[in-house]
Design a protein around this motif. Structure first.
Motif, PDB file in Angstrom:
ATOM      1  N   ILE A 128      -8.739   4.309  -3.935  1.00 49.85           N
ATOM      2  CA  ILE A 128      -8.408   4.059  -5.341  1.00 49.85           C
ATOM      3  C   ILE A 128      -9.561   3.315  -5.996  1.00 49.85           C
ATOM      4  O   ILE A 128     -10.064   2.326  -5.443  1.00 49.85           O
ATOM      5  N   THR A 129      -9.971   3.799  -7.154  1.00 49.47           N
ATOM      6  CA  THR A 129     -10.864   3.030  -8.021  1.00 49.47           C
ATOM      7  C   THR A 129     -10.018   2.459  -9.142  1.00 49.47           C
ATOM      8  O   THR A 129      -9.104   3.116  -9.651  1.00 49.47           O
ATOM      9  N   LEU A 130     -10.331   1.244  -9.537  1.00 50.18           N
ATOM     10  CA  LEU A 130      -9.420   0.497 -10.401  1.00 50.18           C
ATOM     11  C   LEU A 130     -10.173  -0.204 -11.519  1.00 50.18           C
ATOM     12  O   LEU A 130     -11.108  -0.978 -11.265  1.00 50.18           O
ATOM     13  N   ASP A 131      -9.797   0.088 -12.740  1.00 49.94           N
ATOM     14  CA  ASP A 131     -10.297  -0.654 -13.895  1.00 49.94           C
ATOM     15  C   ASP A 131      -9.776  -2.090 -13.829  1.00 49.94           C
ATOM     16  O   ASP A 131      -8.781  -2.373 -13.155  1.00 49.94           O
ATOM     17  N   LEU A 132     -10.445  -3.004 -14.553  1.00 50.13           N
ATOM     18  CA  LEU A 132     -10.062  -4.418 -14.502  1.00 50.13           C
ATOM     19  C   LEU A 132      -9.455  -4.909 -15.819  1.00 50.13           C
ATOM     20  O   LEU A 132      -8.265  -5.155 -15.914  1.00 50.13           O
ATOM     21  N   ASP A 133     -10.276  -5.055 -16.863  1.00 49.02           N
ATOM     22  CA  ASP A 133      -9.783  -5.567 -18.143  1.00 49.02           C
ATOM     23  C   ASP A 133      -8.692  -4.668 -18.704  1.00 49.02           C
ATOM     24  O   ASP A 133      -8.853  -3.448 -18.799  1.00 49.02           O
ATOM     25  N   GLU A 184      -9.774  13.301  -3.818  1.00 52.30           N
ATOM     26  CA  GLU A 184      -8.894  12.462  -3.002  1.00 52.30           C
ATOM     27  C   GLU A 184      -9.042  10.984  -3.367  1.00 52.30           C
ATOM     28  O   GLU A 184      -8.598  10.109  -2.619  1.00 52.30           O
ATOM     29  N   VAL A 185      -9.673  10.730  -4.509  1.00 53.76           N
ATOM     30  CA  VAL A 185      -9.793   9.372  -5.048  1.00 53.76           C
ATOM     31  C   VAL A 185      -8.968   9.311  -6.324  1.00 53.76           C
ATOM     32  O   VAL A 185      -9.086  10.164  -7.205  1.00 53.76           O
ATOM     33  N   LEU A 186      -8.124   8.300  -6.423  1.00 57.27           N
ATOM     34  CA  LEU A 186      -7.282   8.099  -7.603  1.00 57.27           C
ATOM     35  C   LEU A 186      -7.896   6.993  -8.453  1.00 57.27           C
ATOM     36  O   LEU A 186      -8.063   5.858  -7.985  1.00 57.27           O
ATOM     37  N   HIS A 187      -8.250   7.337  -9.699  1.00 54.34           N
ATOM     38  CA  HIS A 187      -8.738   6.293 -10.600  1.00 54.34           C
ATOM     39  C   HIS A 187      -7.585   5.795 -11.458  1.00 54.34           C
ATOM     40  O   HIS A 187      -6.840   6.579 -12.041  1.00 54.34           O
ATOM     41  N   VAL A 188      -7.488   4.477 -11.566  1.00 52.05           N
ATOM     42  CA  VAL A 188      -6.377   3.823 -12.247  1.00 52.05           C
ATOM     43  C   VAL A 188      -6.935   2.982 -13.381  1.00 52.05           C
ATOM     44  O   VAL A 188      -7.833   2.151 -13.176  1.00 52.05           O
ATOM     45  N   GLY A 189      -6.422   3.183 -14.590  1.00 47.20           N
ATOM     46  CA  GLY A 189      -6.901   2.383 -15.713  1.00 47.20           C
ATOM     47  C   GLY A 189      -6.036   2.553 -16.935  1.00 47.20           C
ATOM     48  O   GLY A 189      -5.154   3.417 -16.994  1.00 47.20           O
ATOM     49  N   GLY A 246     -13.659  14.894 -11.708  1.00 46.72           N
ATOM     50  CA  GLY A 246     -12.977  15.522 -10.586  1.00 46.72           C
ATOM     51  C   GLY A 246     -12.045  14.611  -9.811  1.00 46.72           C
ATOM     52  O   GLY A 246     -11.521  15.009  -8.763  1.00 46.72           O
ATOM     53  N   LEU A 247     -11.819  13.378 -10.304  1.00 46.57           N
ATOM     54  CA  LEU A 247     -10.919  12.459  -9.620  1.00 46.57           C
ATOM     55  C   LEU A 247      -9.478  12.694 -10.052  1.00 46.57           C
ATOM     56  O   LEU A 247      -9.214  13.265 -11.123  1.00 46.57           O
ATOM     57  N   ARG A 248      -8.541  12.254  -9.246  1.00 46.55           N
ATOM     58  CA  ARG A 248      -7.156  12.144  -9.674  1.00 46.55           C
ATOM     59  C   ARG A 248      -7.049  10.938 -10.602  1.00 46.55           C
ATOM     60  O   ARG A 248      -7.852   9.995 -10.518  1.00 46.55           O
ATOM     61  N   THR A 249      -6.048  10.932 -11.468  1.00 45.53           N
ATOM     62  CA  THR A 249      -5.970   9.870 -12.473  1.00 45.53           C
ATOM     63  C   THR A 249      -4.570   9.280 -12.564  1.00 45.53           C
ATOM     64  O   THR A 249      -3.565   9.982 -12.430  1.00 45.53           O
ATOM     65  N   CYS A 250      -4.547   7.980 -12.829  1.00 42.63           N
ATOM     66  CA  CYS A 250      -3.296   7.265 -13.108  1.00 42.63           C
ATOM     67  C   CYS A 250      -3.493   6.427 -14.357  1.00 42.63           C
ATOM     68  O   CYS A 250      -4.369   5.545 -14.385  1.00 42.63           O
ATOM     69  N   TRP A 251      -2.696   6.692 -15.358  1.00 48.74           N
ATOM     70  CA  TRP A 251      -2.747   5.944 -16.612  1.00 48.74           C
ATOM     71  C   TRP A 251      -1.742   4.801 -16.549  1.00 48.74           C
ATOM     72  O   TRP A 251      -0.543   5.023 -16.390  1.00 48.74           O
ATOM     73  N   ILE A 276      -7.548   5.553 -22.345  1.00 49.82           N
ATOM     74  CA  ILE A 276      -7.358   7.005 -22.339  1.00 49.82           C
ATOM     75  C   ILE A 276      -8.685   7.727 -22.136  1.00 49.82           C
ATOM     76  O   ILE A 276      -8.807   8.612 -21.270  1.00 49.82           O
ATOM     77  N   GLU A 277      -9.693   7.371 -22.927  1.00 49.15           N
ATOM     78  CA  GLU A 277     -10.967   8.089 -22.880  1.00 49.15           C
ATOM     79  C   GLU A 277     -11.822   7.646 -21.696  1.00 49.15           C
ATOM     80  O   GLU A 277     -12.332   8.477 -20.937  1.00 49.15           O
ATOM     81  N   LEU A 278     -12.011   6.335 -21.557  1.00 48.93           N
ATOM     82  CA  LEU A 278     -12.932   5.822 -20.547  1.00 48.93           C
ATOM     83  C   LEU A 278     -12.404   6.040 -19.142  1.00 48.93           C
ATOM     84  O   LEU A 278     -13.169   6.391 -18.226  1.00 48.93           O
ATOM     85  N   ASP A 279     -11.113   5.811 -18.936  1.00 48.50           N
ATOM     86  CA  ASP A 279     -10.540   5.879 -17.602  1.00 48.50           C
ATOM     87  C   ASP A 279      -9.991   7.260 -17.263  1.00 48.50           C
ATOM     88  O   ASP A 279     -10.453   7.904 -16.322  1.00 48.50           O
ATOM     89  N   VAL A 280      -9.021   7.726 -18.021  1.00 49.14           N
ATOM     90  CA  VAL A 280      -8.322   8.944 -17.632  1.00 49.14           C
ATOM     91  C   VAL A 280      -9.176  10.185 -17.889  1.00 49.14           C
ATOM     92  O   VAL A 280      -9.391  11.005 -16.988  1.00 49.14           O
ATOM     93  N   ILE A 281      -9.676  10.338 -19.102  1.00 46.30           N
ATOM     94  CA  ILE A 281     -10.469  11.523 -19.413  1.00 46.30           C
ATOM     95  C   ILE A 281     -11.761  11.521 -18.604  1.00 46.30           C
ATOM     96  O   ILE A 281     -12.144  12.537 -18.016  1.00 46.30           O
ATOM     97  N   GLY A 282     -12.430  10.365 -18.549  1.00 48.41           N
ATOM     98  CA  GLY A 282     -13.680  10.287 -17.805  1.00 48.41           C
ATOM     99  C   GLY A 282     -13.502  10.622 -16.344  1.00 48.41           C
ATOM    100  O   GLY A 282     -14.276  11.395 -15.761  1.00 48.41           O
ATOM    101  N   ALA A 283     -12.494  10.045 -15.701  1.00 52.01           N
ATOM    102  CA  ALA A 283     -12.262  10.298 -14.278  1.00 52.01           C
ATOM    103  C   ALA A 283     -11.859  11.744 -14.027  1.00 52.01           C
ATOM    104  O   ALA A 283     -12.311  12.365 -13.055  1.00 52.01           O
ATOM    105  N   ALA A 284     -11.007  12.297 -14.886  1.00 53.18           N
ATOM    106  CA  ALA A 284     -10.578  13.684 -14.709  1.00 53.18           C
ATOM    107  C   ALA A 284     -11.760  14.639 -14.795  1.00 53.18           C
ATOM    108  O   ALA A 284     -11.876  15.584 -13.996  1.00 53.18           O
TER     109      ALA A 284
END
Length: 241
Positions: A8-13, A174-179, A193-198, A182-190
């Motif tokens: 999992i990659t994870l946003d902070l702020d 096989e990496v889930l990005h969590v943040g 090629g990453l999986r995404t969690c909003w 909408i644009e920086l985390d979900v759209i960027g990660a998708a």
């Protein structure tokens, strides 16, 4: 929905803690330091004027726009110089700001959720901001950290997501990005090629038909619940095979 998650990659702020009150406290701490140690700068550059100066510095150095610490330090040096104070004191003033910036107050669910997530898969912090995991007291939950200033490119650039995947030795799908963004985390990660969690703590509407987040929760604890169940199913399926 079920899919393999190796890391999992994870946003902070605004994912682990609300940034607005934290930023306000840090700005106030630095201004109070200026009032005591560099009063001419404090008078000339009240917080609103300092913000305007920082925007000017950003415009002058667009190649450094992703490096928040460097830009703030340059702003403080300029303010001190223009006010007739010693610009060499900028490092000292920045340290006051940075200490307050890292005195985070996490969302109530966040710390326990981090512990639960890290029990299943490695976590990597992936942020455009300049939080220091060690100084926040949260480093023990993470395999590592990557931010825009160290990488050289901010989210939503695909390169920062792919660099994190490489560091985690896991394929992007096989990496889930969590943040929260909408644009920086979900759209960027998708797009990388990453999986995404909003993480949507405010009940917002998702604005796009495609892509959509693979997962959507209103707390990090809900993601931990999903991963607990997901891991349990994986163990059950493996045993049955």
């Amino acid at each position: 929905m079920s899919f393999p998650v190796r890391a999992i990659t994870l946003d902070l702020d605004d994912t682990l803690w609300p940034f607005a009150p934290l930023g306000e406290r840090a700005e106030r701490a630095m201004h109070e330091w200026l009032e005591t140690h560099c009063p001419r700068t404090a008078i000339r550059f009240h917080p609103e004027a300092m913000h305007a100066l920082r925007a000017q510095i950003n415009a002058e150095h667009p190649h450094l726009a992703h490096d928040f610490s460097r830009m703030r330090l340059l702003t403080l040096e300029r303010a001190l110089r223009e006010a007739g104070d010693d610009p060499a004191r900028a490092e000292e003033g920045f340290e006051v700001f940075f200490a307050a910036r890292n005195a985070v107050e996490c969302y109530p669910d966040a710390i326990d959720a981090l512990r639960r997530l890290a029990a299943h898969v490695p976590l990597m912090a992936l942020s455009n901001g300049n939080a220091d995991l060690a100084r926040t007291g949260l480093a023990e939950h993470f395999r590592g950290s990557l931010n825009a200033s160290t990488h050289g490119m901010p989210k939503p650039s695909a390169s920062i997501f792919l660099a994190a995947c490489e560091s985690l030795d896991a394929p992007p799908d096989e990496v889930l990005h969590v943040g929260d963004d909408i644009e920086l985390d979900v759209i960027g990660a998708a797009r990388a090629g990453l999986r995404t969690c909003w993480i949507d703590r405010d009940g917002r509407d998702w604005p796009y038909d495609d892509p959509v987040p693979d997962l959507r929760f209103d707390t990090l604890a809900a993601l931990a619940d999903w991963l607990d169940a997901h891991a349990h199913r994986r163990i059950t399926d493996t045993a049955a095979a």
